[in-house]
Design an enzyme around this catalytic site. Structure first.
Site: not given
Ligand code: IFM
Length: 456
Positions: A83, A127, A172, A296, A298, A358
């Site tokens: 990706r 992006h 995002e 995405n 985290y 992500e």
């Molecule tokens: O590095 C970023 C990415 O560009 C977009 N999503 C989160 C990642 C970590 O912060």
């Protein structure tokens, strides 16, 4: 436990796709070469005080010059997909729609190189690197930017469409609106709620027009969008209301218009005077049927009511919990929230199938005697892939998982201080070294795909 023993315990569908992800401004470098012009991130990173240590993406991982060896590296990780994002201002450096041949050649090399190595190319159109000339002409608040985005999308589908596996419009959009125009952390670094709402809406229109344009060009190209939905939790039962408002504002302003053709009722009531005049009329353009979407994820978000009663909607504050595990960037590690988030989103919204586009962790382990022993990242990935497997076992249609990131890179306002890579980058020599987590991930992908081991 060896990598193979631990990875074998993860049960996933046979056709599940594993990949790695990157983005143009974070890795390409060659910022002023071969006709590329500035994006808002070039301007922002060159503005003193905006990015830690004054770091910029001028050189980054020098991927522009190393694309072929970087694709070899990706292939060595045994993934089935890559990706990446296009740099809009490398392809269309000036107003007027004239394509830059050198930019086109670069992405031809990148995409053909993926196909030669059996890597499915997953492309992102945006992006966060808006061409500066479009920002100067009104940016996402202007309909002209949405029309330029649709033309750019059409070009991508016309030229690359038969070689791409999927295309997403935005990565995002929360970040390129709320984080950038309300919190002032990302380019262009503003703190203005009415502008933020108009940028959210402008990006939604751009998304809808781009999907229409790409469908007209290549009707069988799978299309989607990537959202960084927040897994929102109240910090105590008395803050349930805050969690609902936070979810409505930070998730609902994206999911509801994109998938249901409406904005969240409470948010509209609270923000009505600040919303763009045409926002109701544009909803049918925005809510285009999609083939998939990307999540995405985290870390979870814990919220309470804002300290002051005068705060504007959603009037919430994020809370950092004590005594939890955190990555080096300070983000709490909690994999079960990924399973819960997927279940909640599919319960709340009518969504097409999903990819985890992500997921990953910032740990700043350095090179020691030729290796990088980043066990915490390996554990993070393993826990989160298991959380995806748990969601699938409960009926959620997740088709793949992309680790963020292929290699250490420019982490936006944090500059080069935070390393998210499976591959370590020595920025002074551009030497790449696969970390322990990268070897573990390669083993996982290999056993999942039934590949025979690659020679070292
Ligand atoms: O590095 C970023 C990415 O560009 C977009 N999503 C989160 C990642 C970590 O912060």
């Amino acid at each position: 436990m060896t990598a193979n023993e631990s990875s074998n315990q993860i049960q996933l569908p046979d056709n599940f796709v594993f990949g790695v992800a990157t983005a143009a401004y974070q890795i390409e470098g060659a910022a002023s070469e071969d006709g590329r012009t500035a994006s808002i991130w070039d301007t922002f990173s060159h503005t003193p005080g905006k990015v830690l240590n004054g770091d910029t993406g001028d050189v980054a991982c020098d991927h522009y010059h190393r694309v072929s060896s970087d694709l070899d590296l990706i292939q060595q990780l045994n993934v089935g997909a890559y990706r990446f994002s296009f740099s809009w201002s490398r392809l269309f450096p000036t107003a007027g729609g004239q394509v830059n041949q050198a930019g086109l050649d670069f992405y031809d090399r990148l995409i053909d190189g993926c196909l030669e190595r059996n890597l499915q190319p997953f492309a992102t159109l945006y992006h966060w690197d808006l061409p500066q000339y479009l920002y100067d002409n009104g940016g996402w608040e202007s309909k002209e930017t949405a029309l330029a985005f649709a033309n750019y999308a059409k070009f991508i589908a016309d030229h690359f469409g038969d070689r791409l596996h999927t295309v997403v419009t935005f990565n995002e959009p929360w970040c390129s609106s709320i984080l950038s125009y309300l919190f002032g952390v990302h380019a262009p670094g503003l703190k203005d709620l009415p502008k933020t709402l108009s940028v959210i809406h402008g990006q939604h229109i751009a998304h809808g027009l781009a999907i229409q344009a790409m469908r007209a060009s290549k009707s069988d190209l799978p299309l989607g969008i990537v959202l960084n939905a927040q897994a929102v939790y109240p910090i105590g039962a008395q803050t349930n209301g805050a969690a609902v408002r936070h979810h409505d504002f930070h998730n609902g302003l994206f999911f509801e218009p994109l998938f249901h053709g409406r904005y969240p009722e409470q948010a509209v009531k609270a923000l009505a005077p600040l919303l763009p005049k045409t926002f109701m009329d544009d909803l049918p353009t925005i809510a285009q049927p999609l083939d998939f979407w990307g999540l995405n994820y985290y870390t979870p978000t814990w919220v309470t009511d804002a300290a002051s009663a005068d705060e504007l909607y959603p009037a919430t504050a994020e809370v950092q919990r004590d005594d939890v595990t955190r990555t080096d960037i300070g983000w709490e590690v909690k994999a079960d929230c990924l399973t819960e988030l997927l279940k909640r989103l599919y319960a709340d919204y009518s969504l097409p199938p999903c990819y985890i586009t992500e997921n990953g962790a910032a740990y700043n382990h350095e090179l020691v005697e030729g290796g990088v022993d980043d066990l915490p990242r390996q554990e993070y990935l393993e826990q989160h892939i298991k959380a995806v497997a748990a969601a699938i076992s409960e009926g959620i249609d997740v088709k793949g998982y992309f680790a963020w990131s292929l290699m250490d890179n420019f982490e936006w306002a944090e500059g080069y201080s935070q390393r998210f890579g499976l591959v370590h980058v020595d920025y002074s020599t551009q030497q790449r070294t696969v970390k322990r987590s990268g070897h573990w991930y390669a083993d996982l992908c290999q056993s999942h795909r039934g590949l025979s081991p690659l020679s070292p």
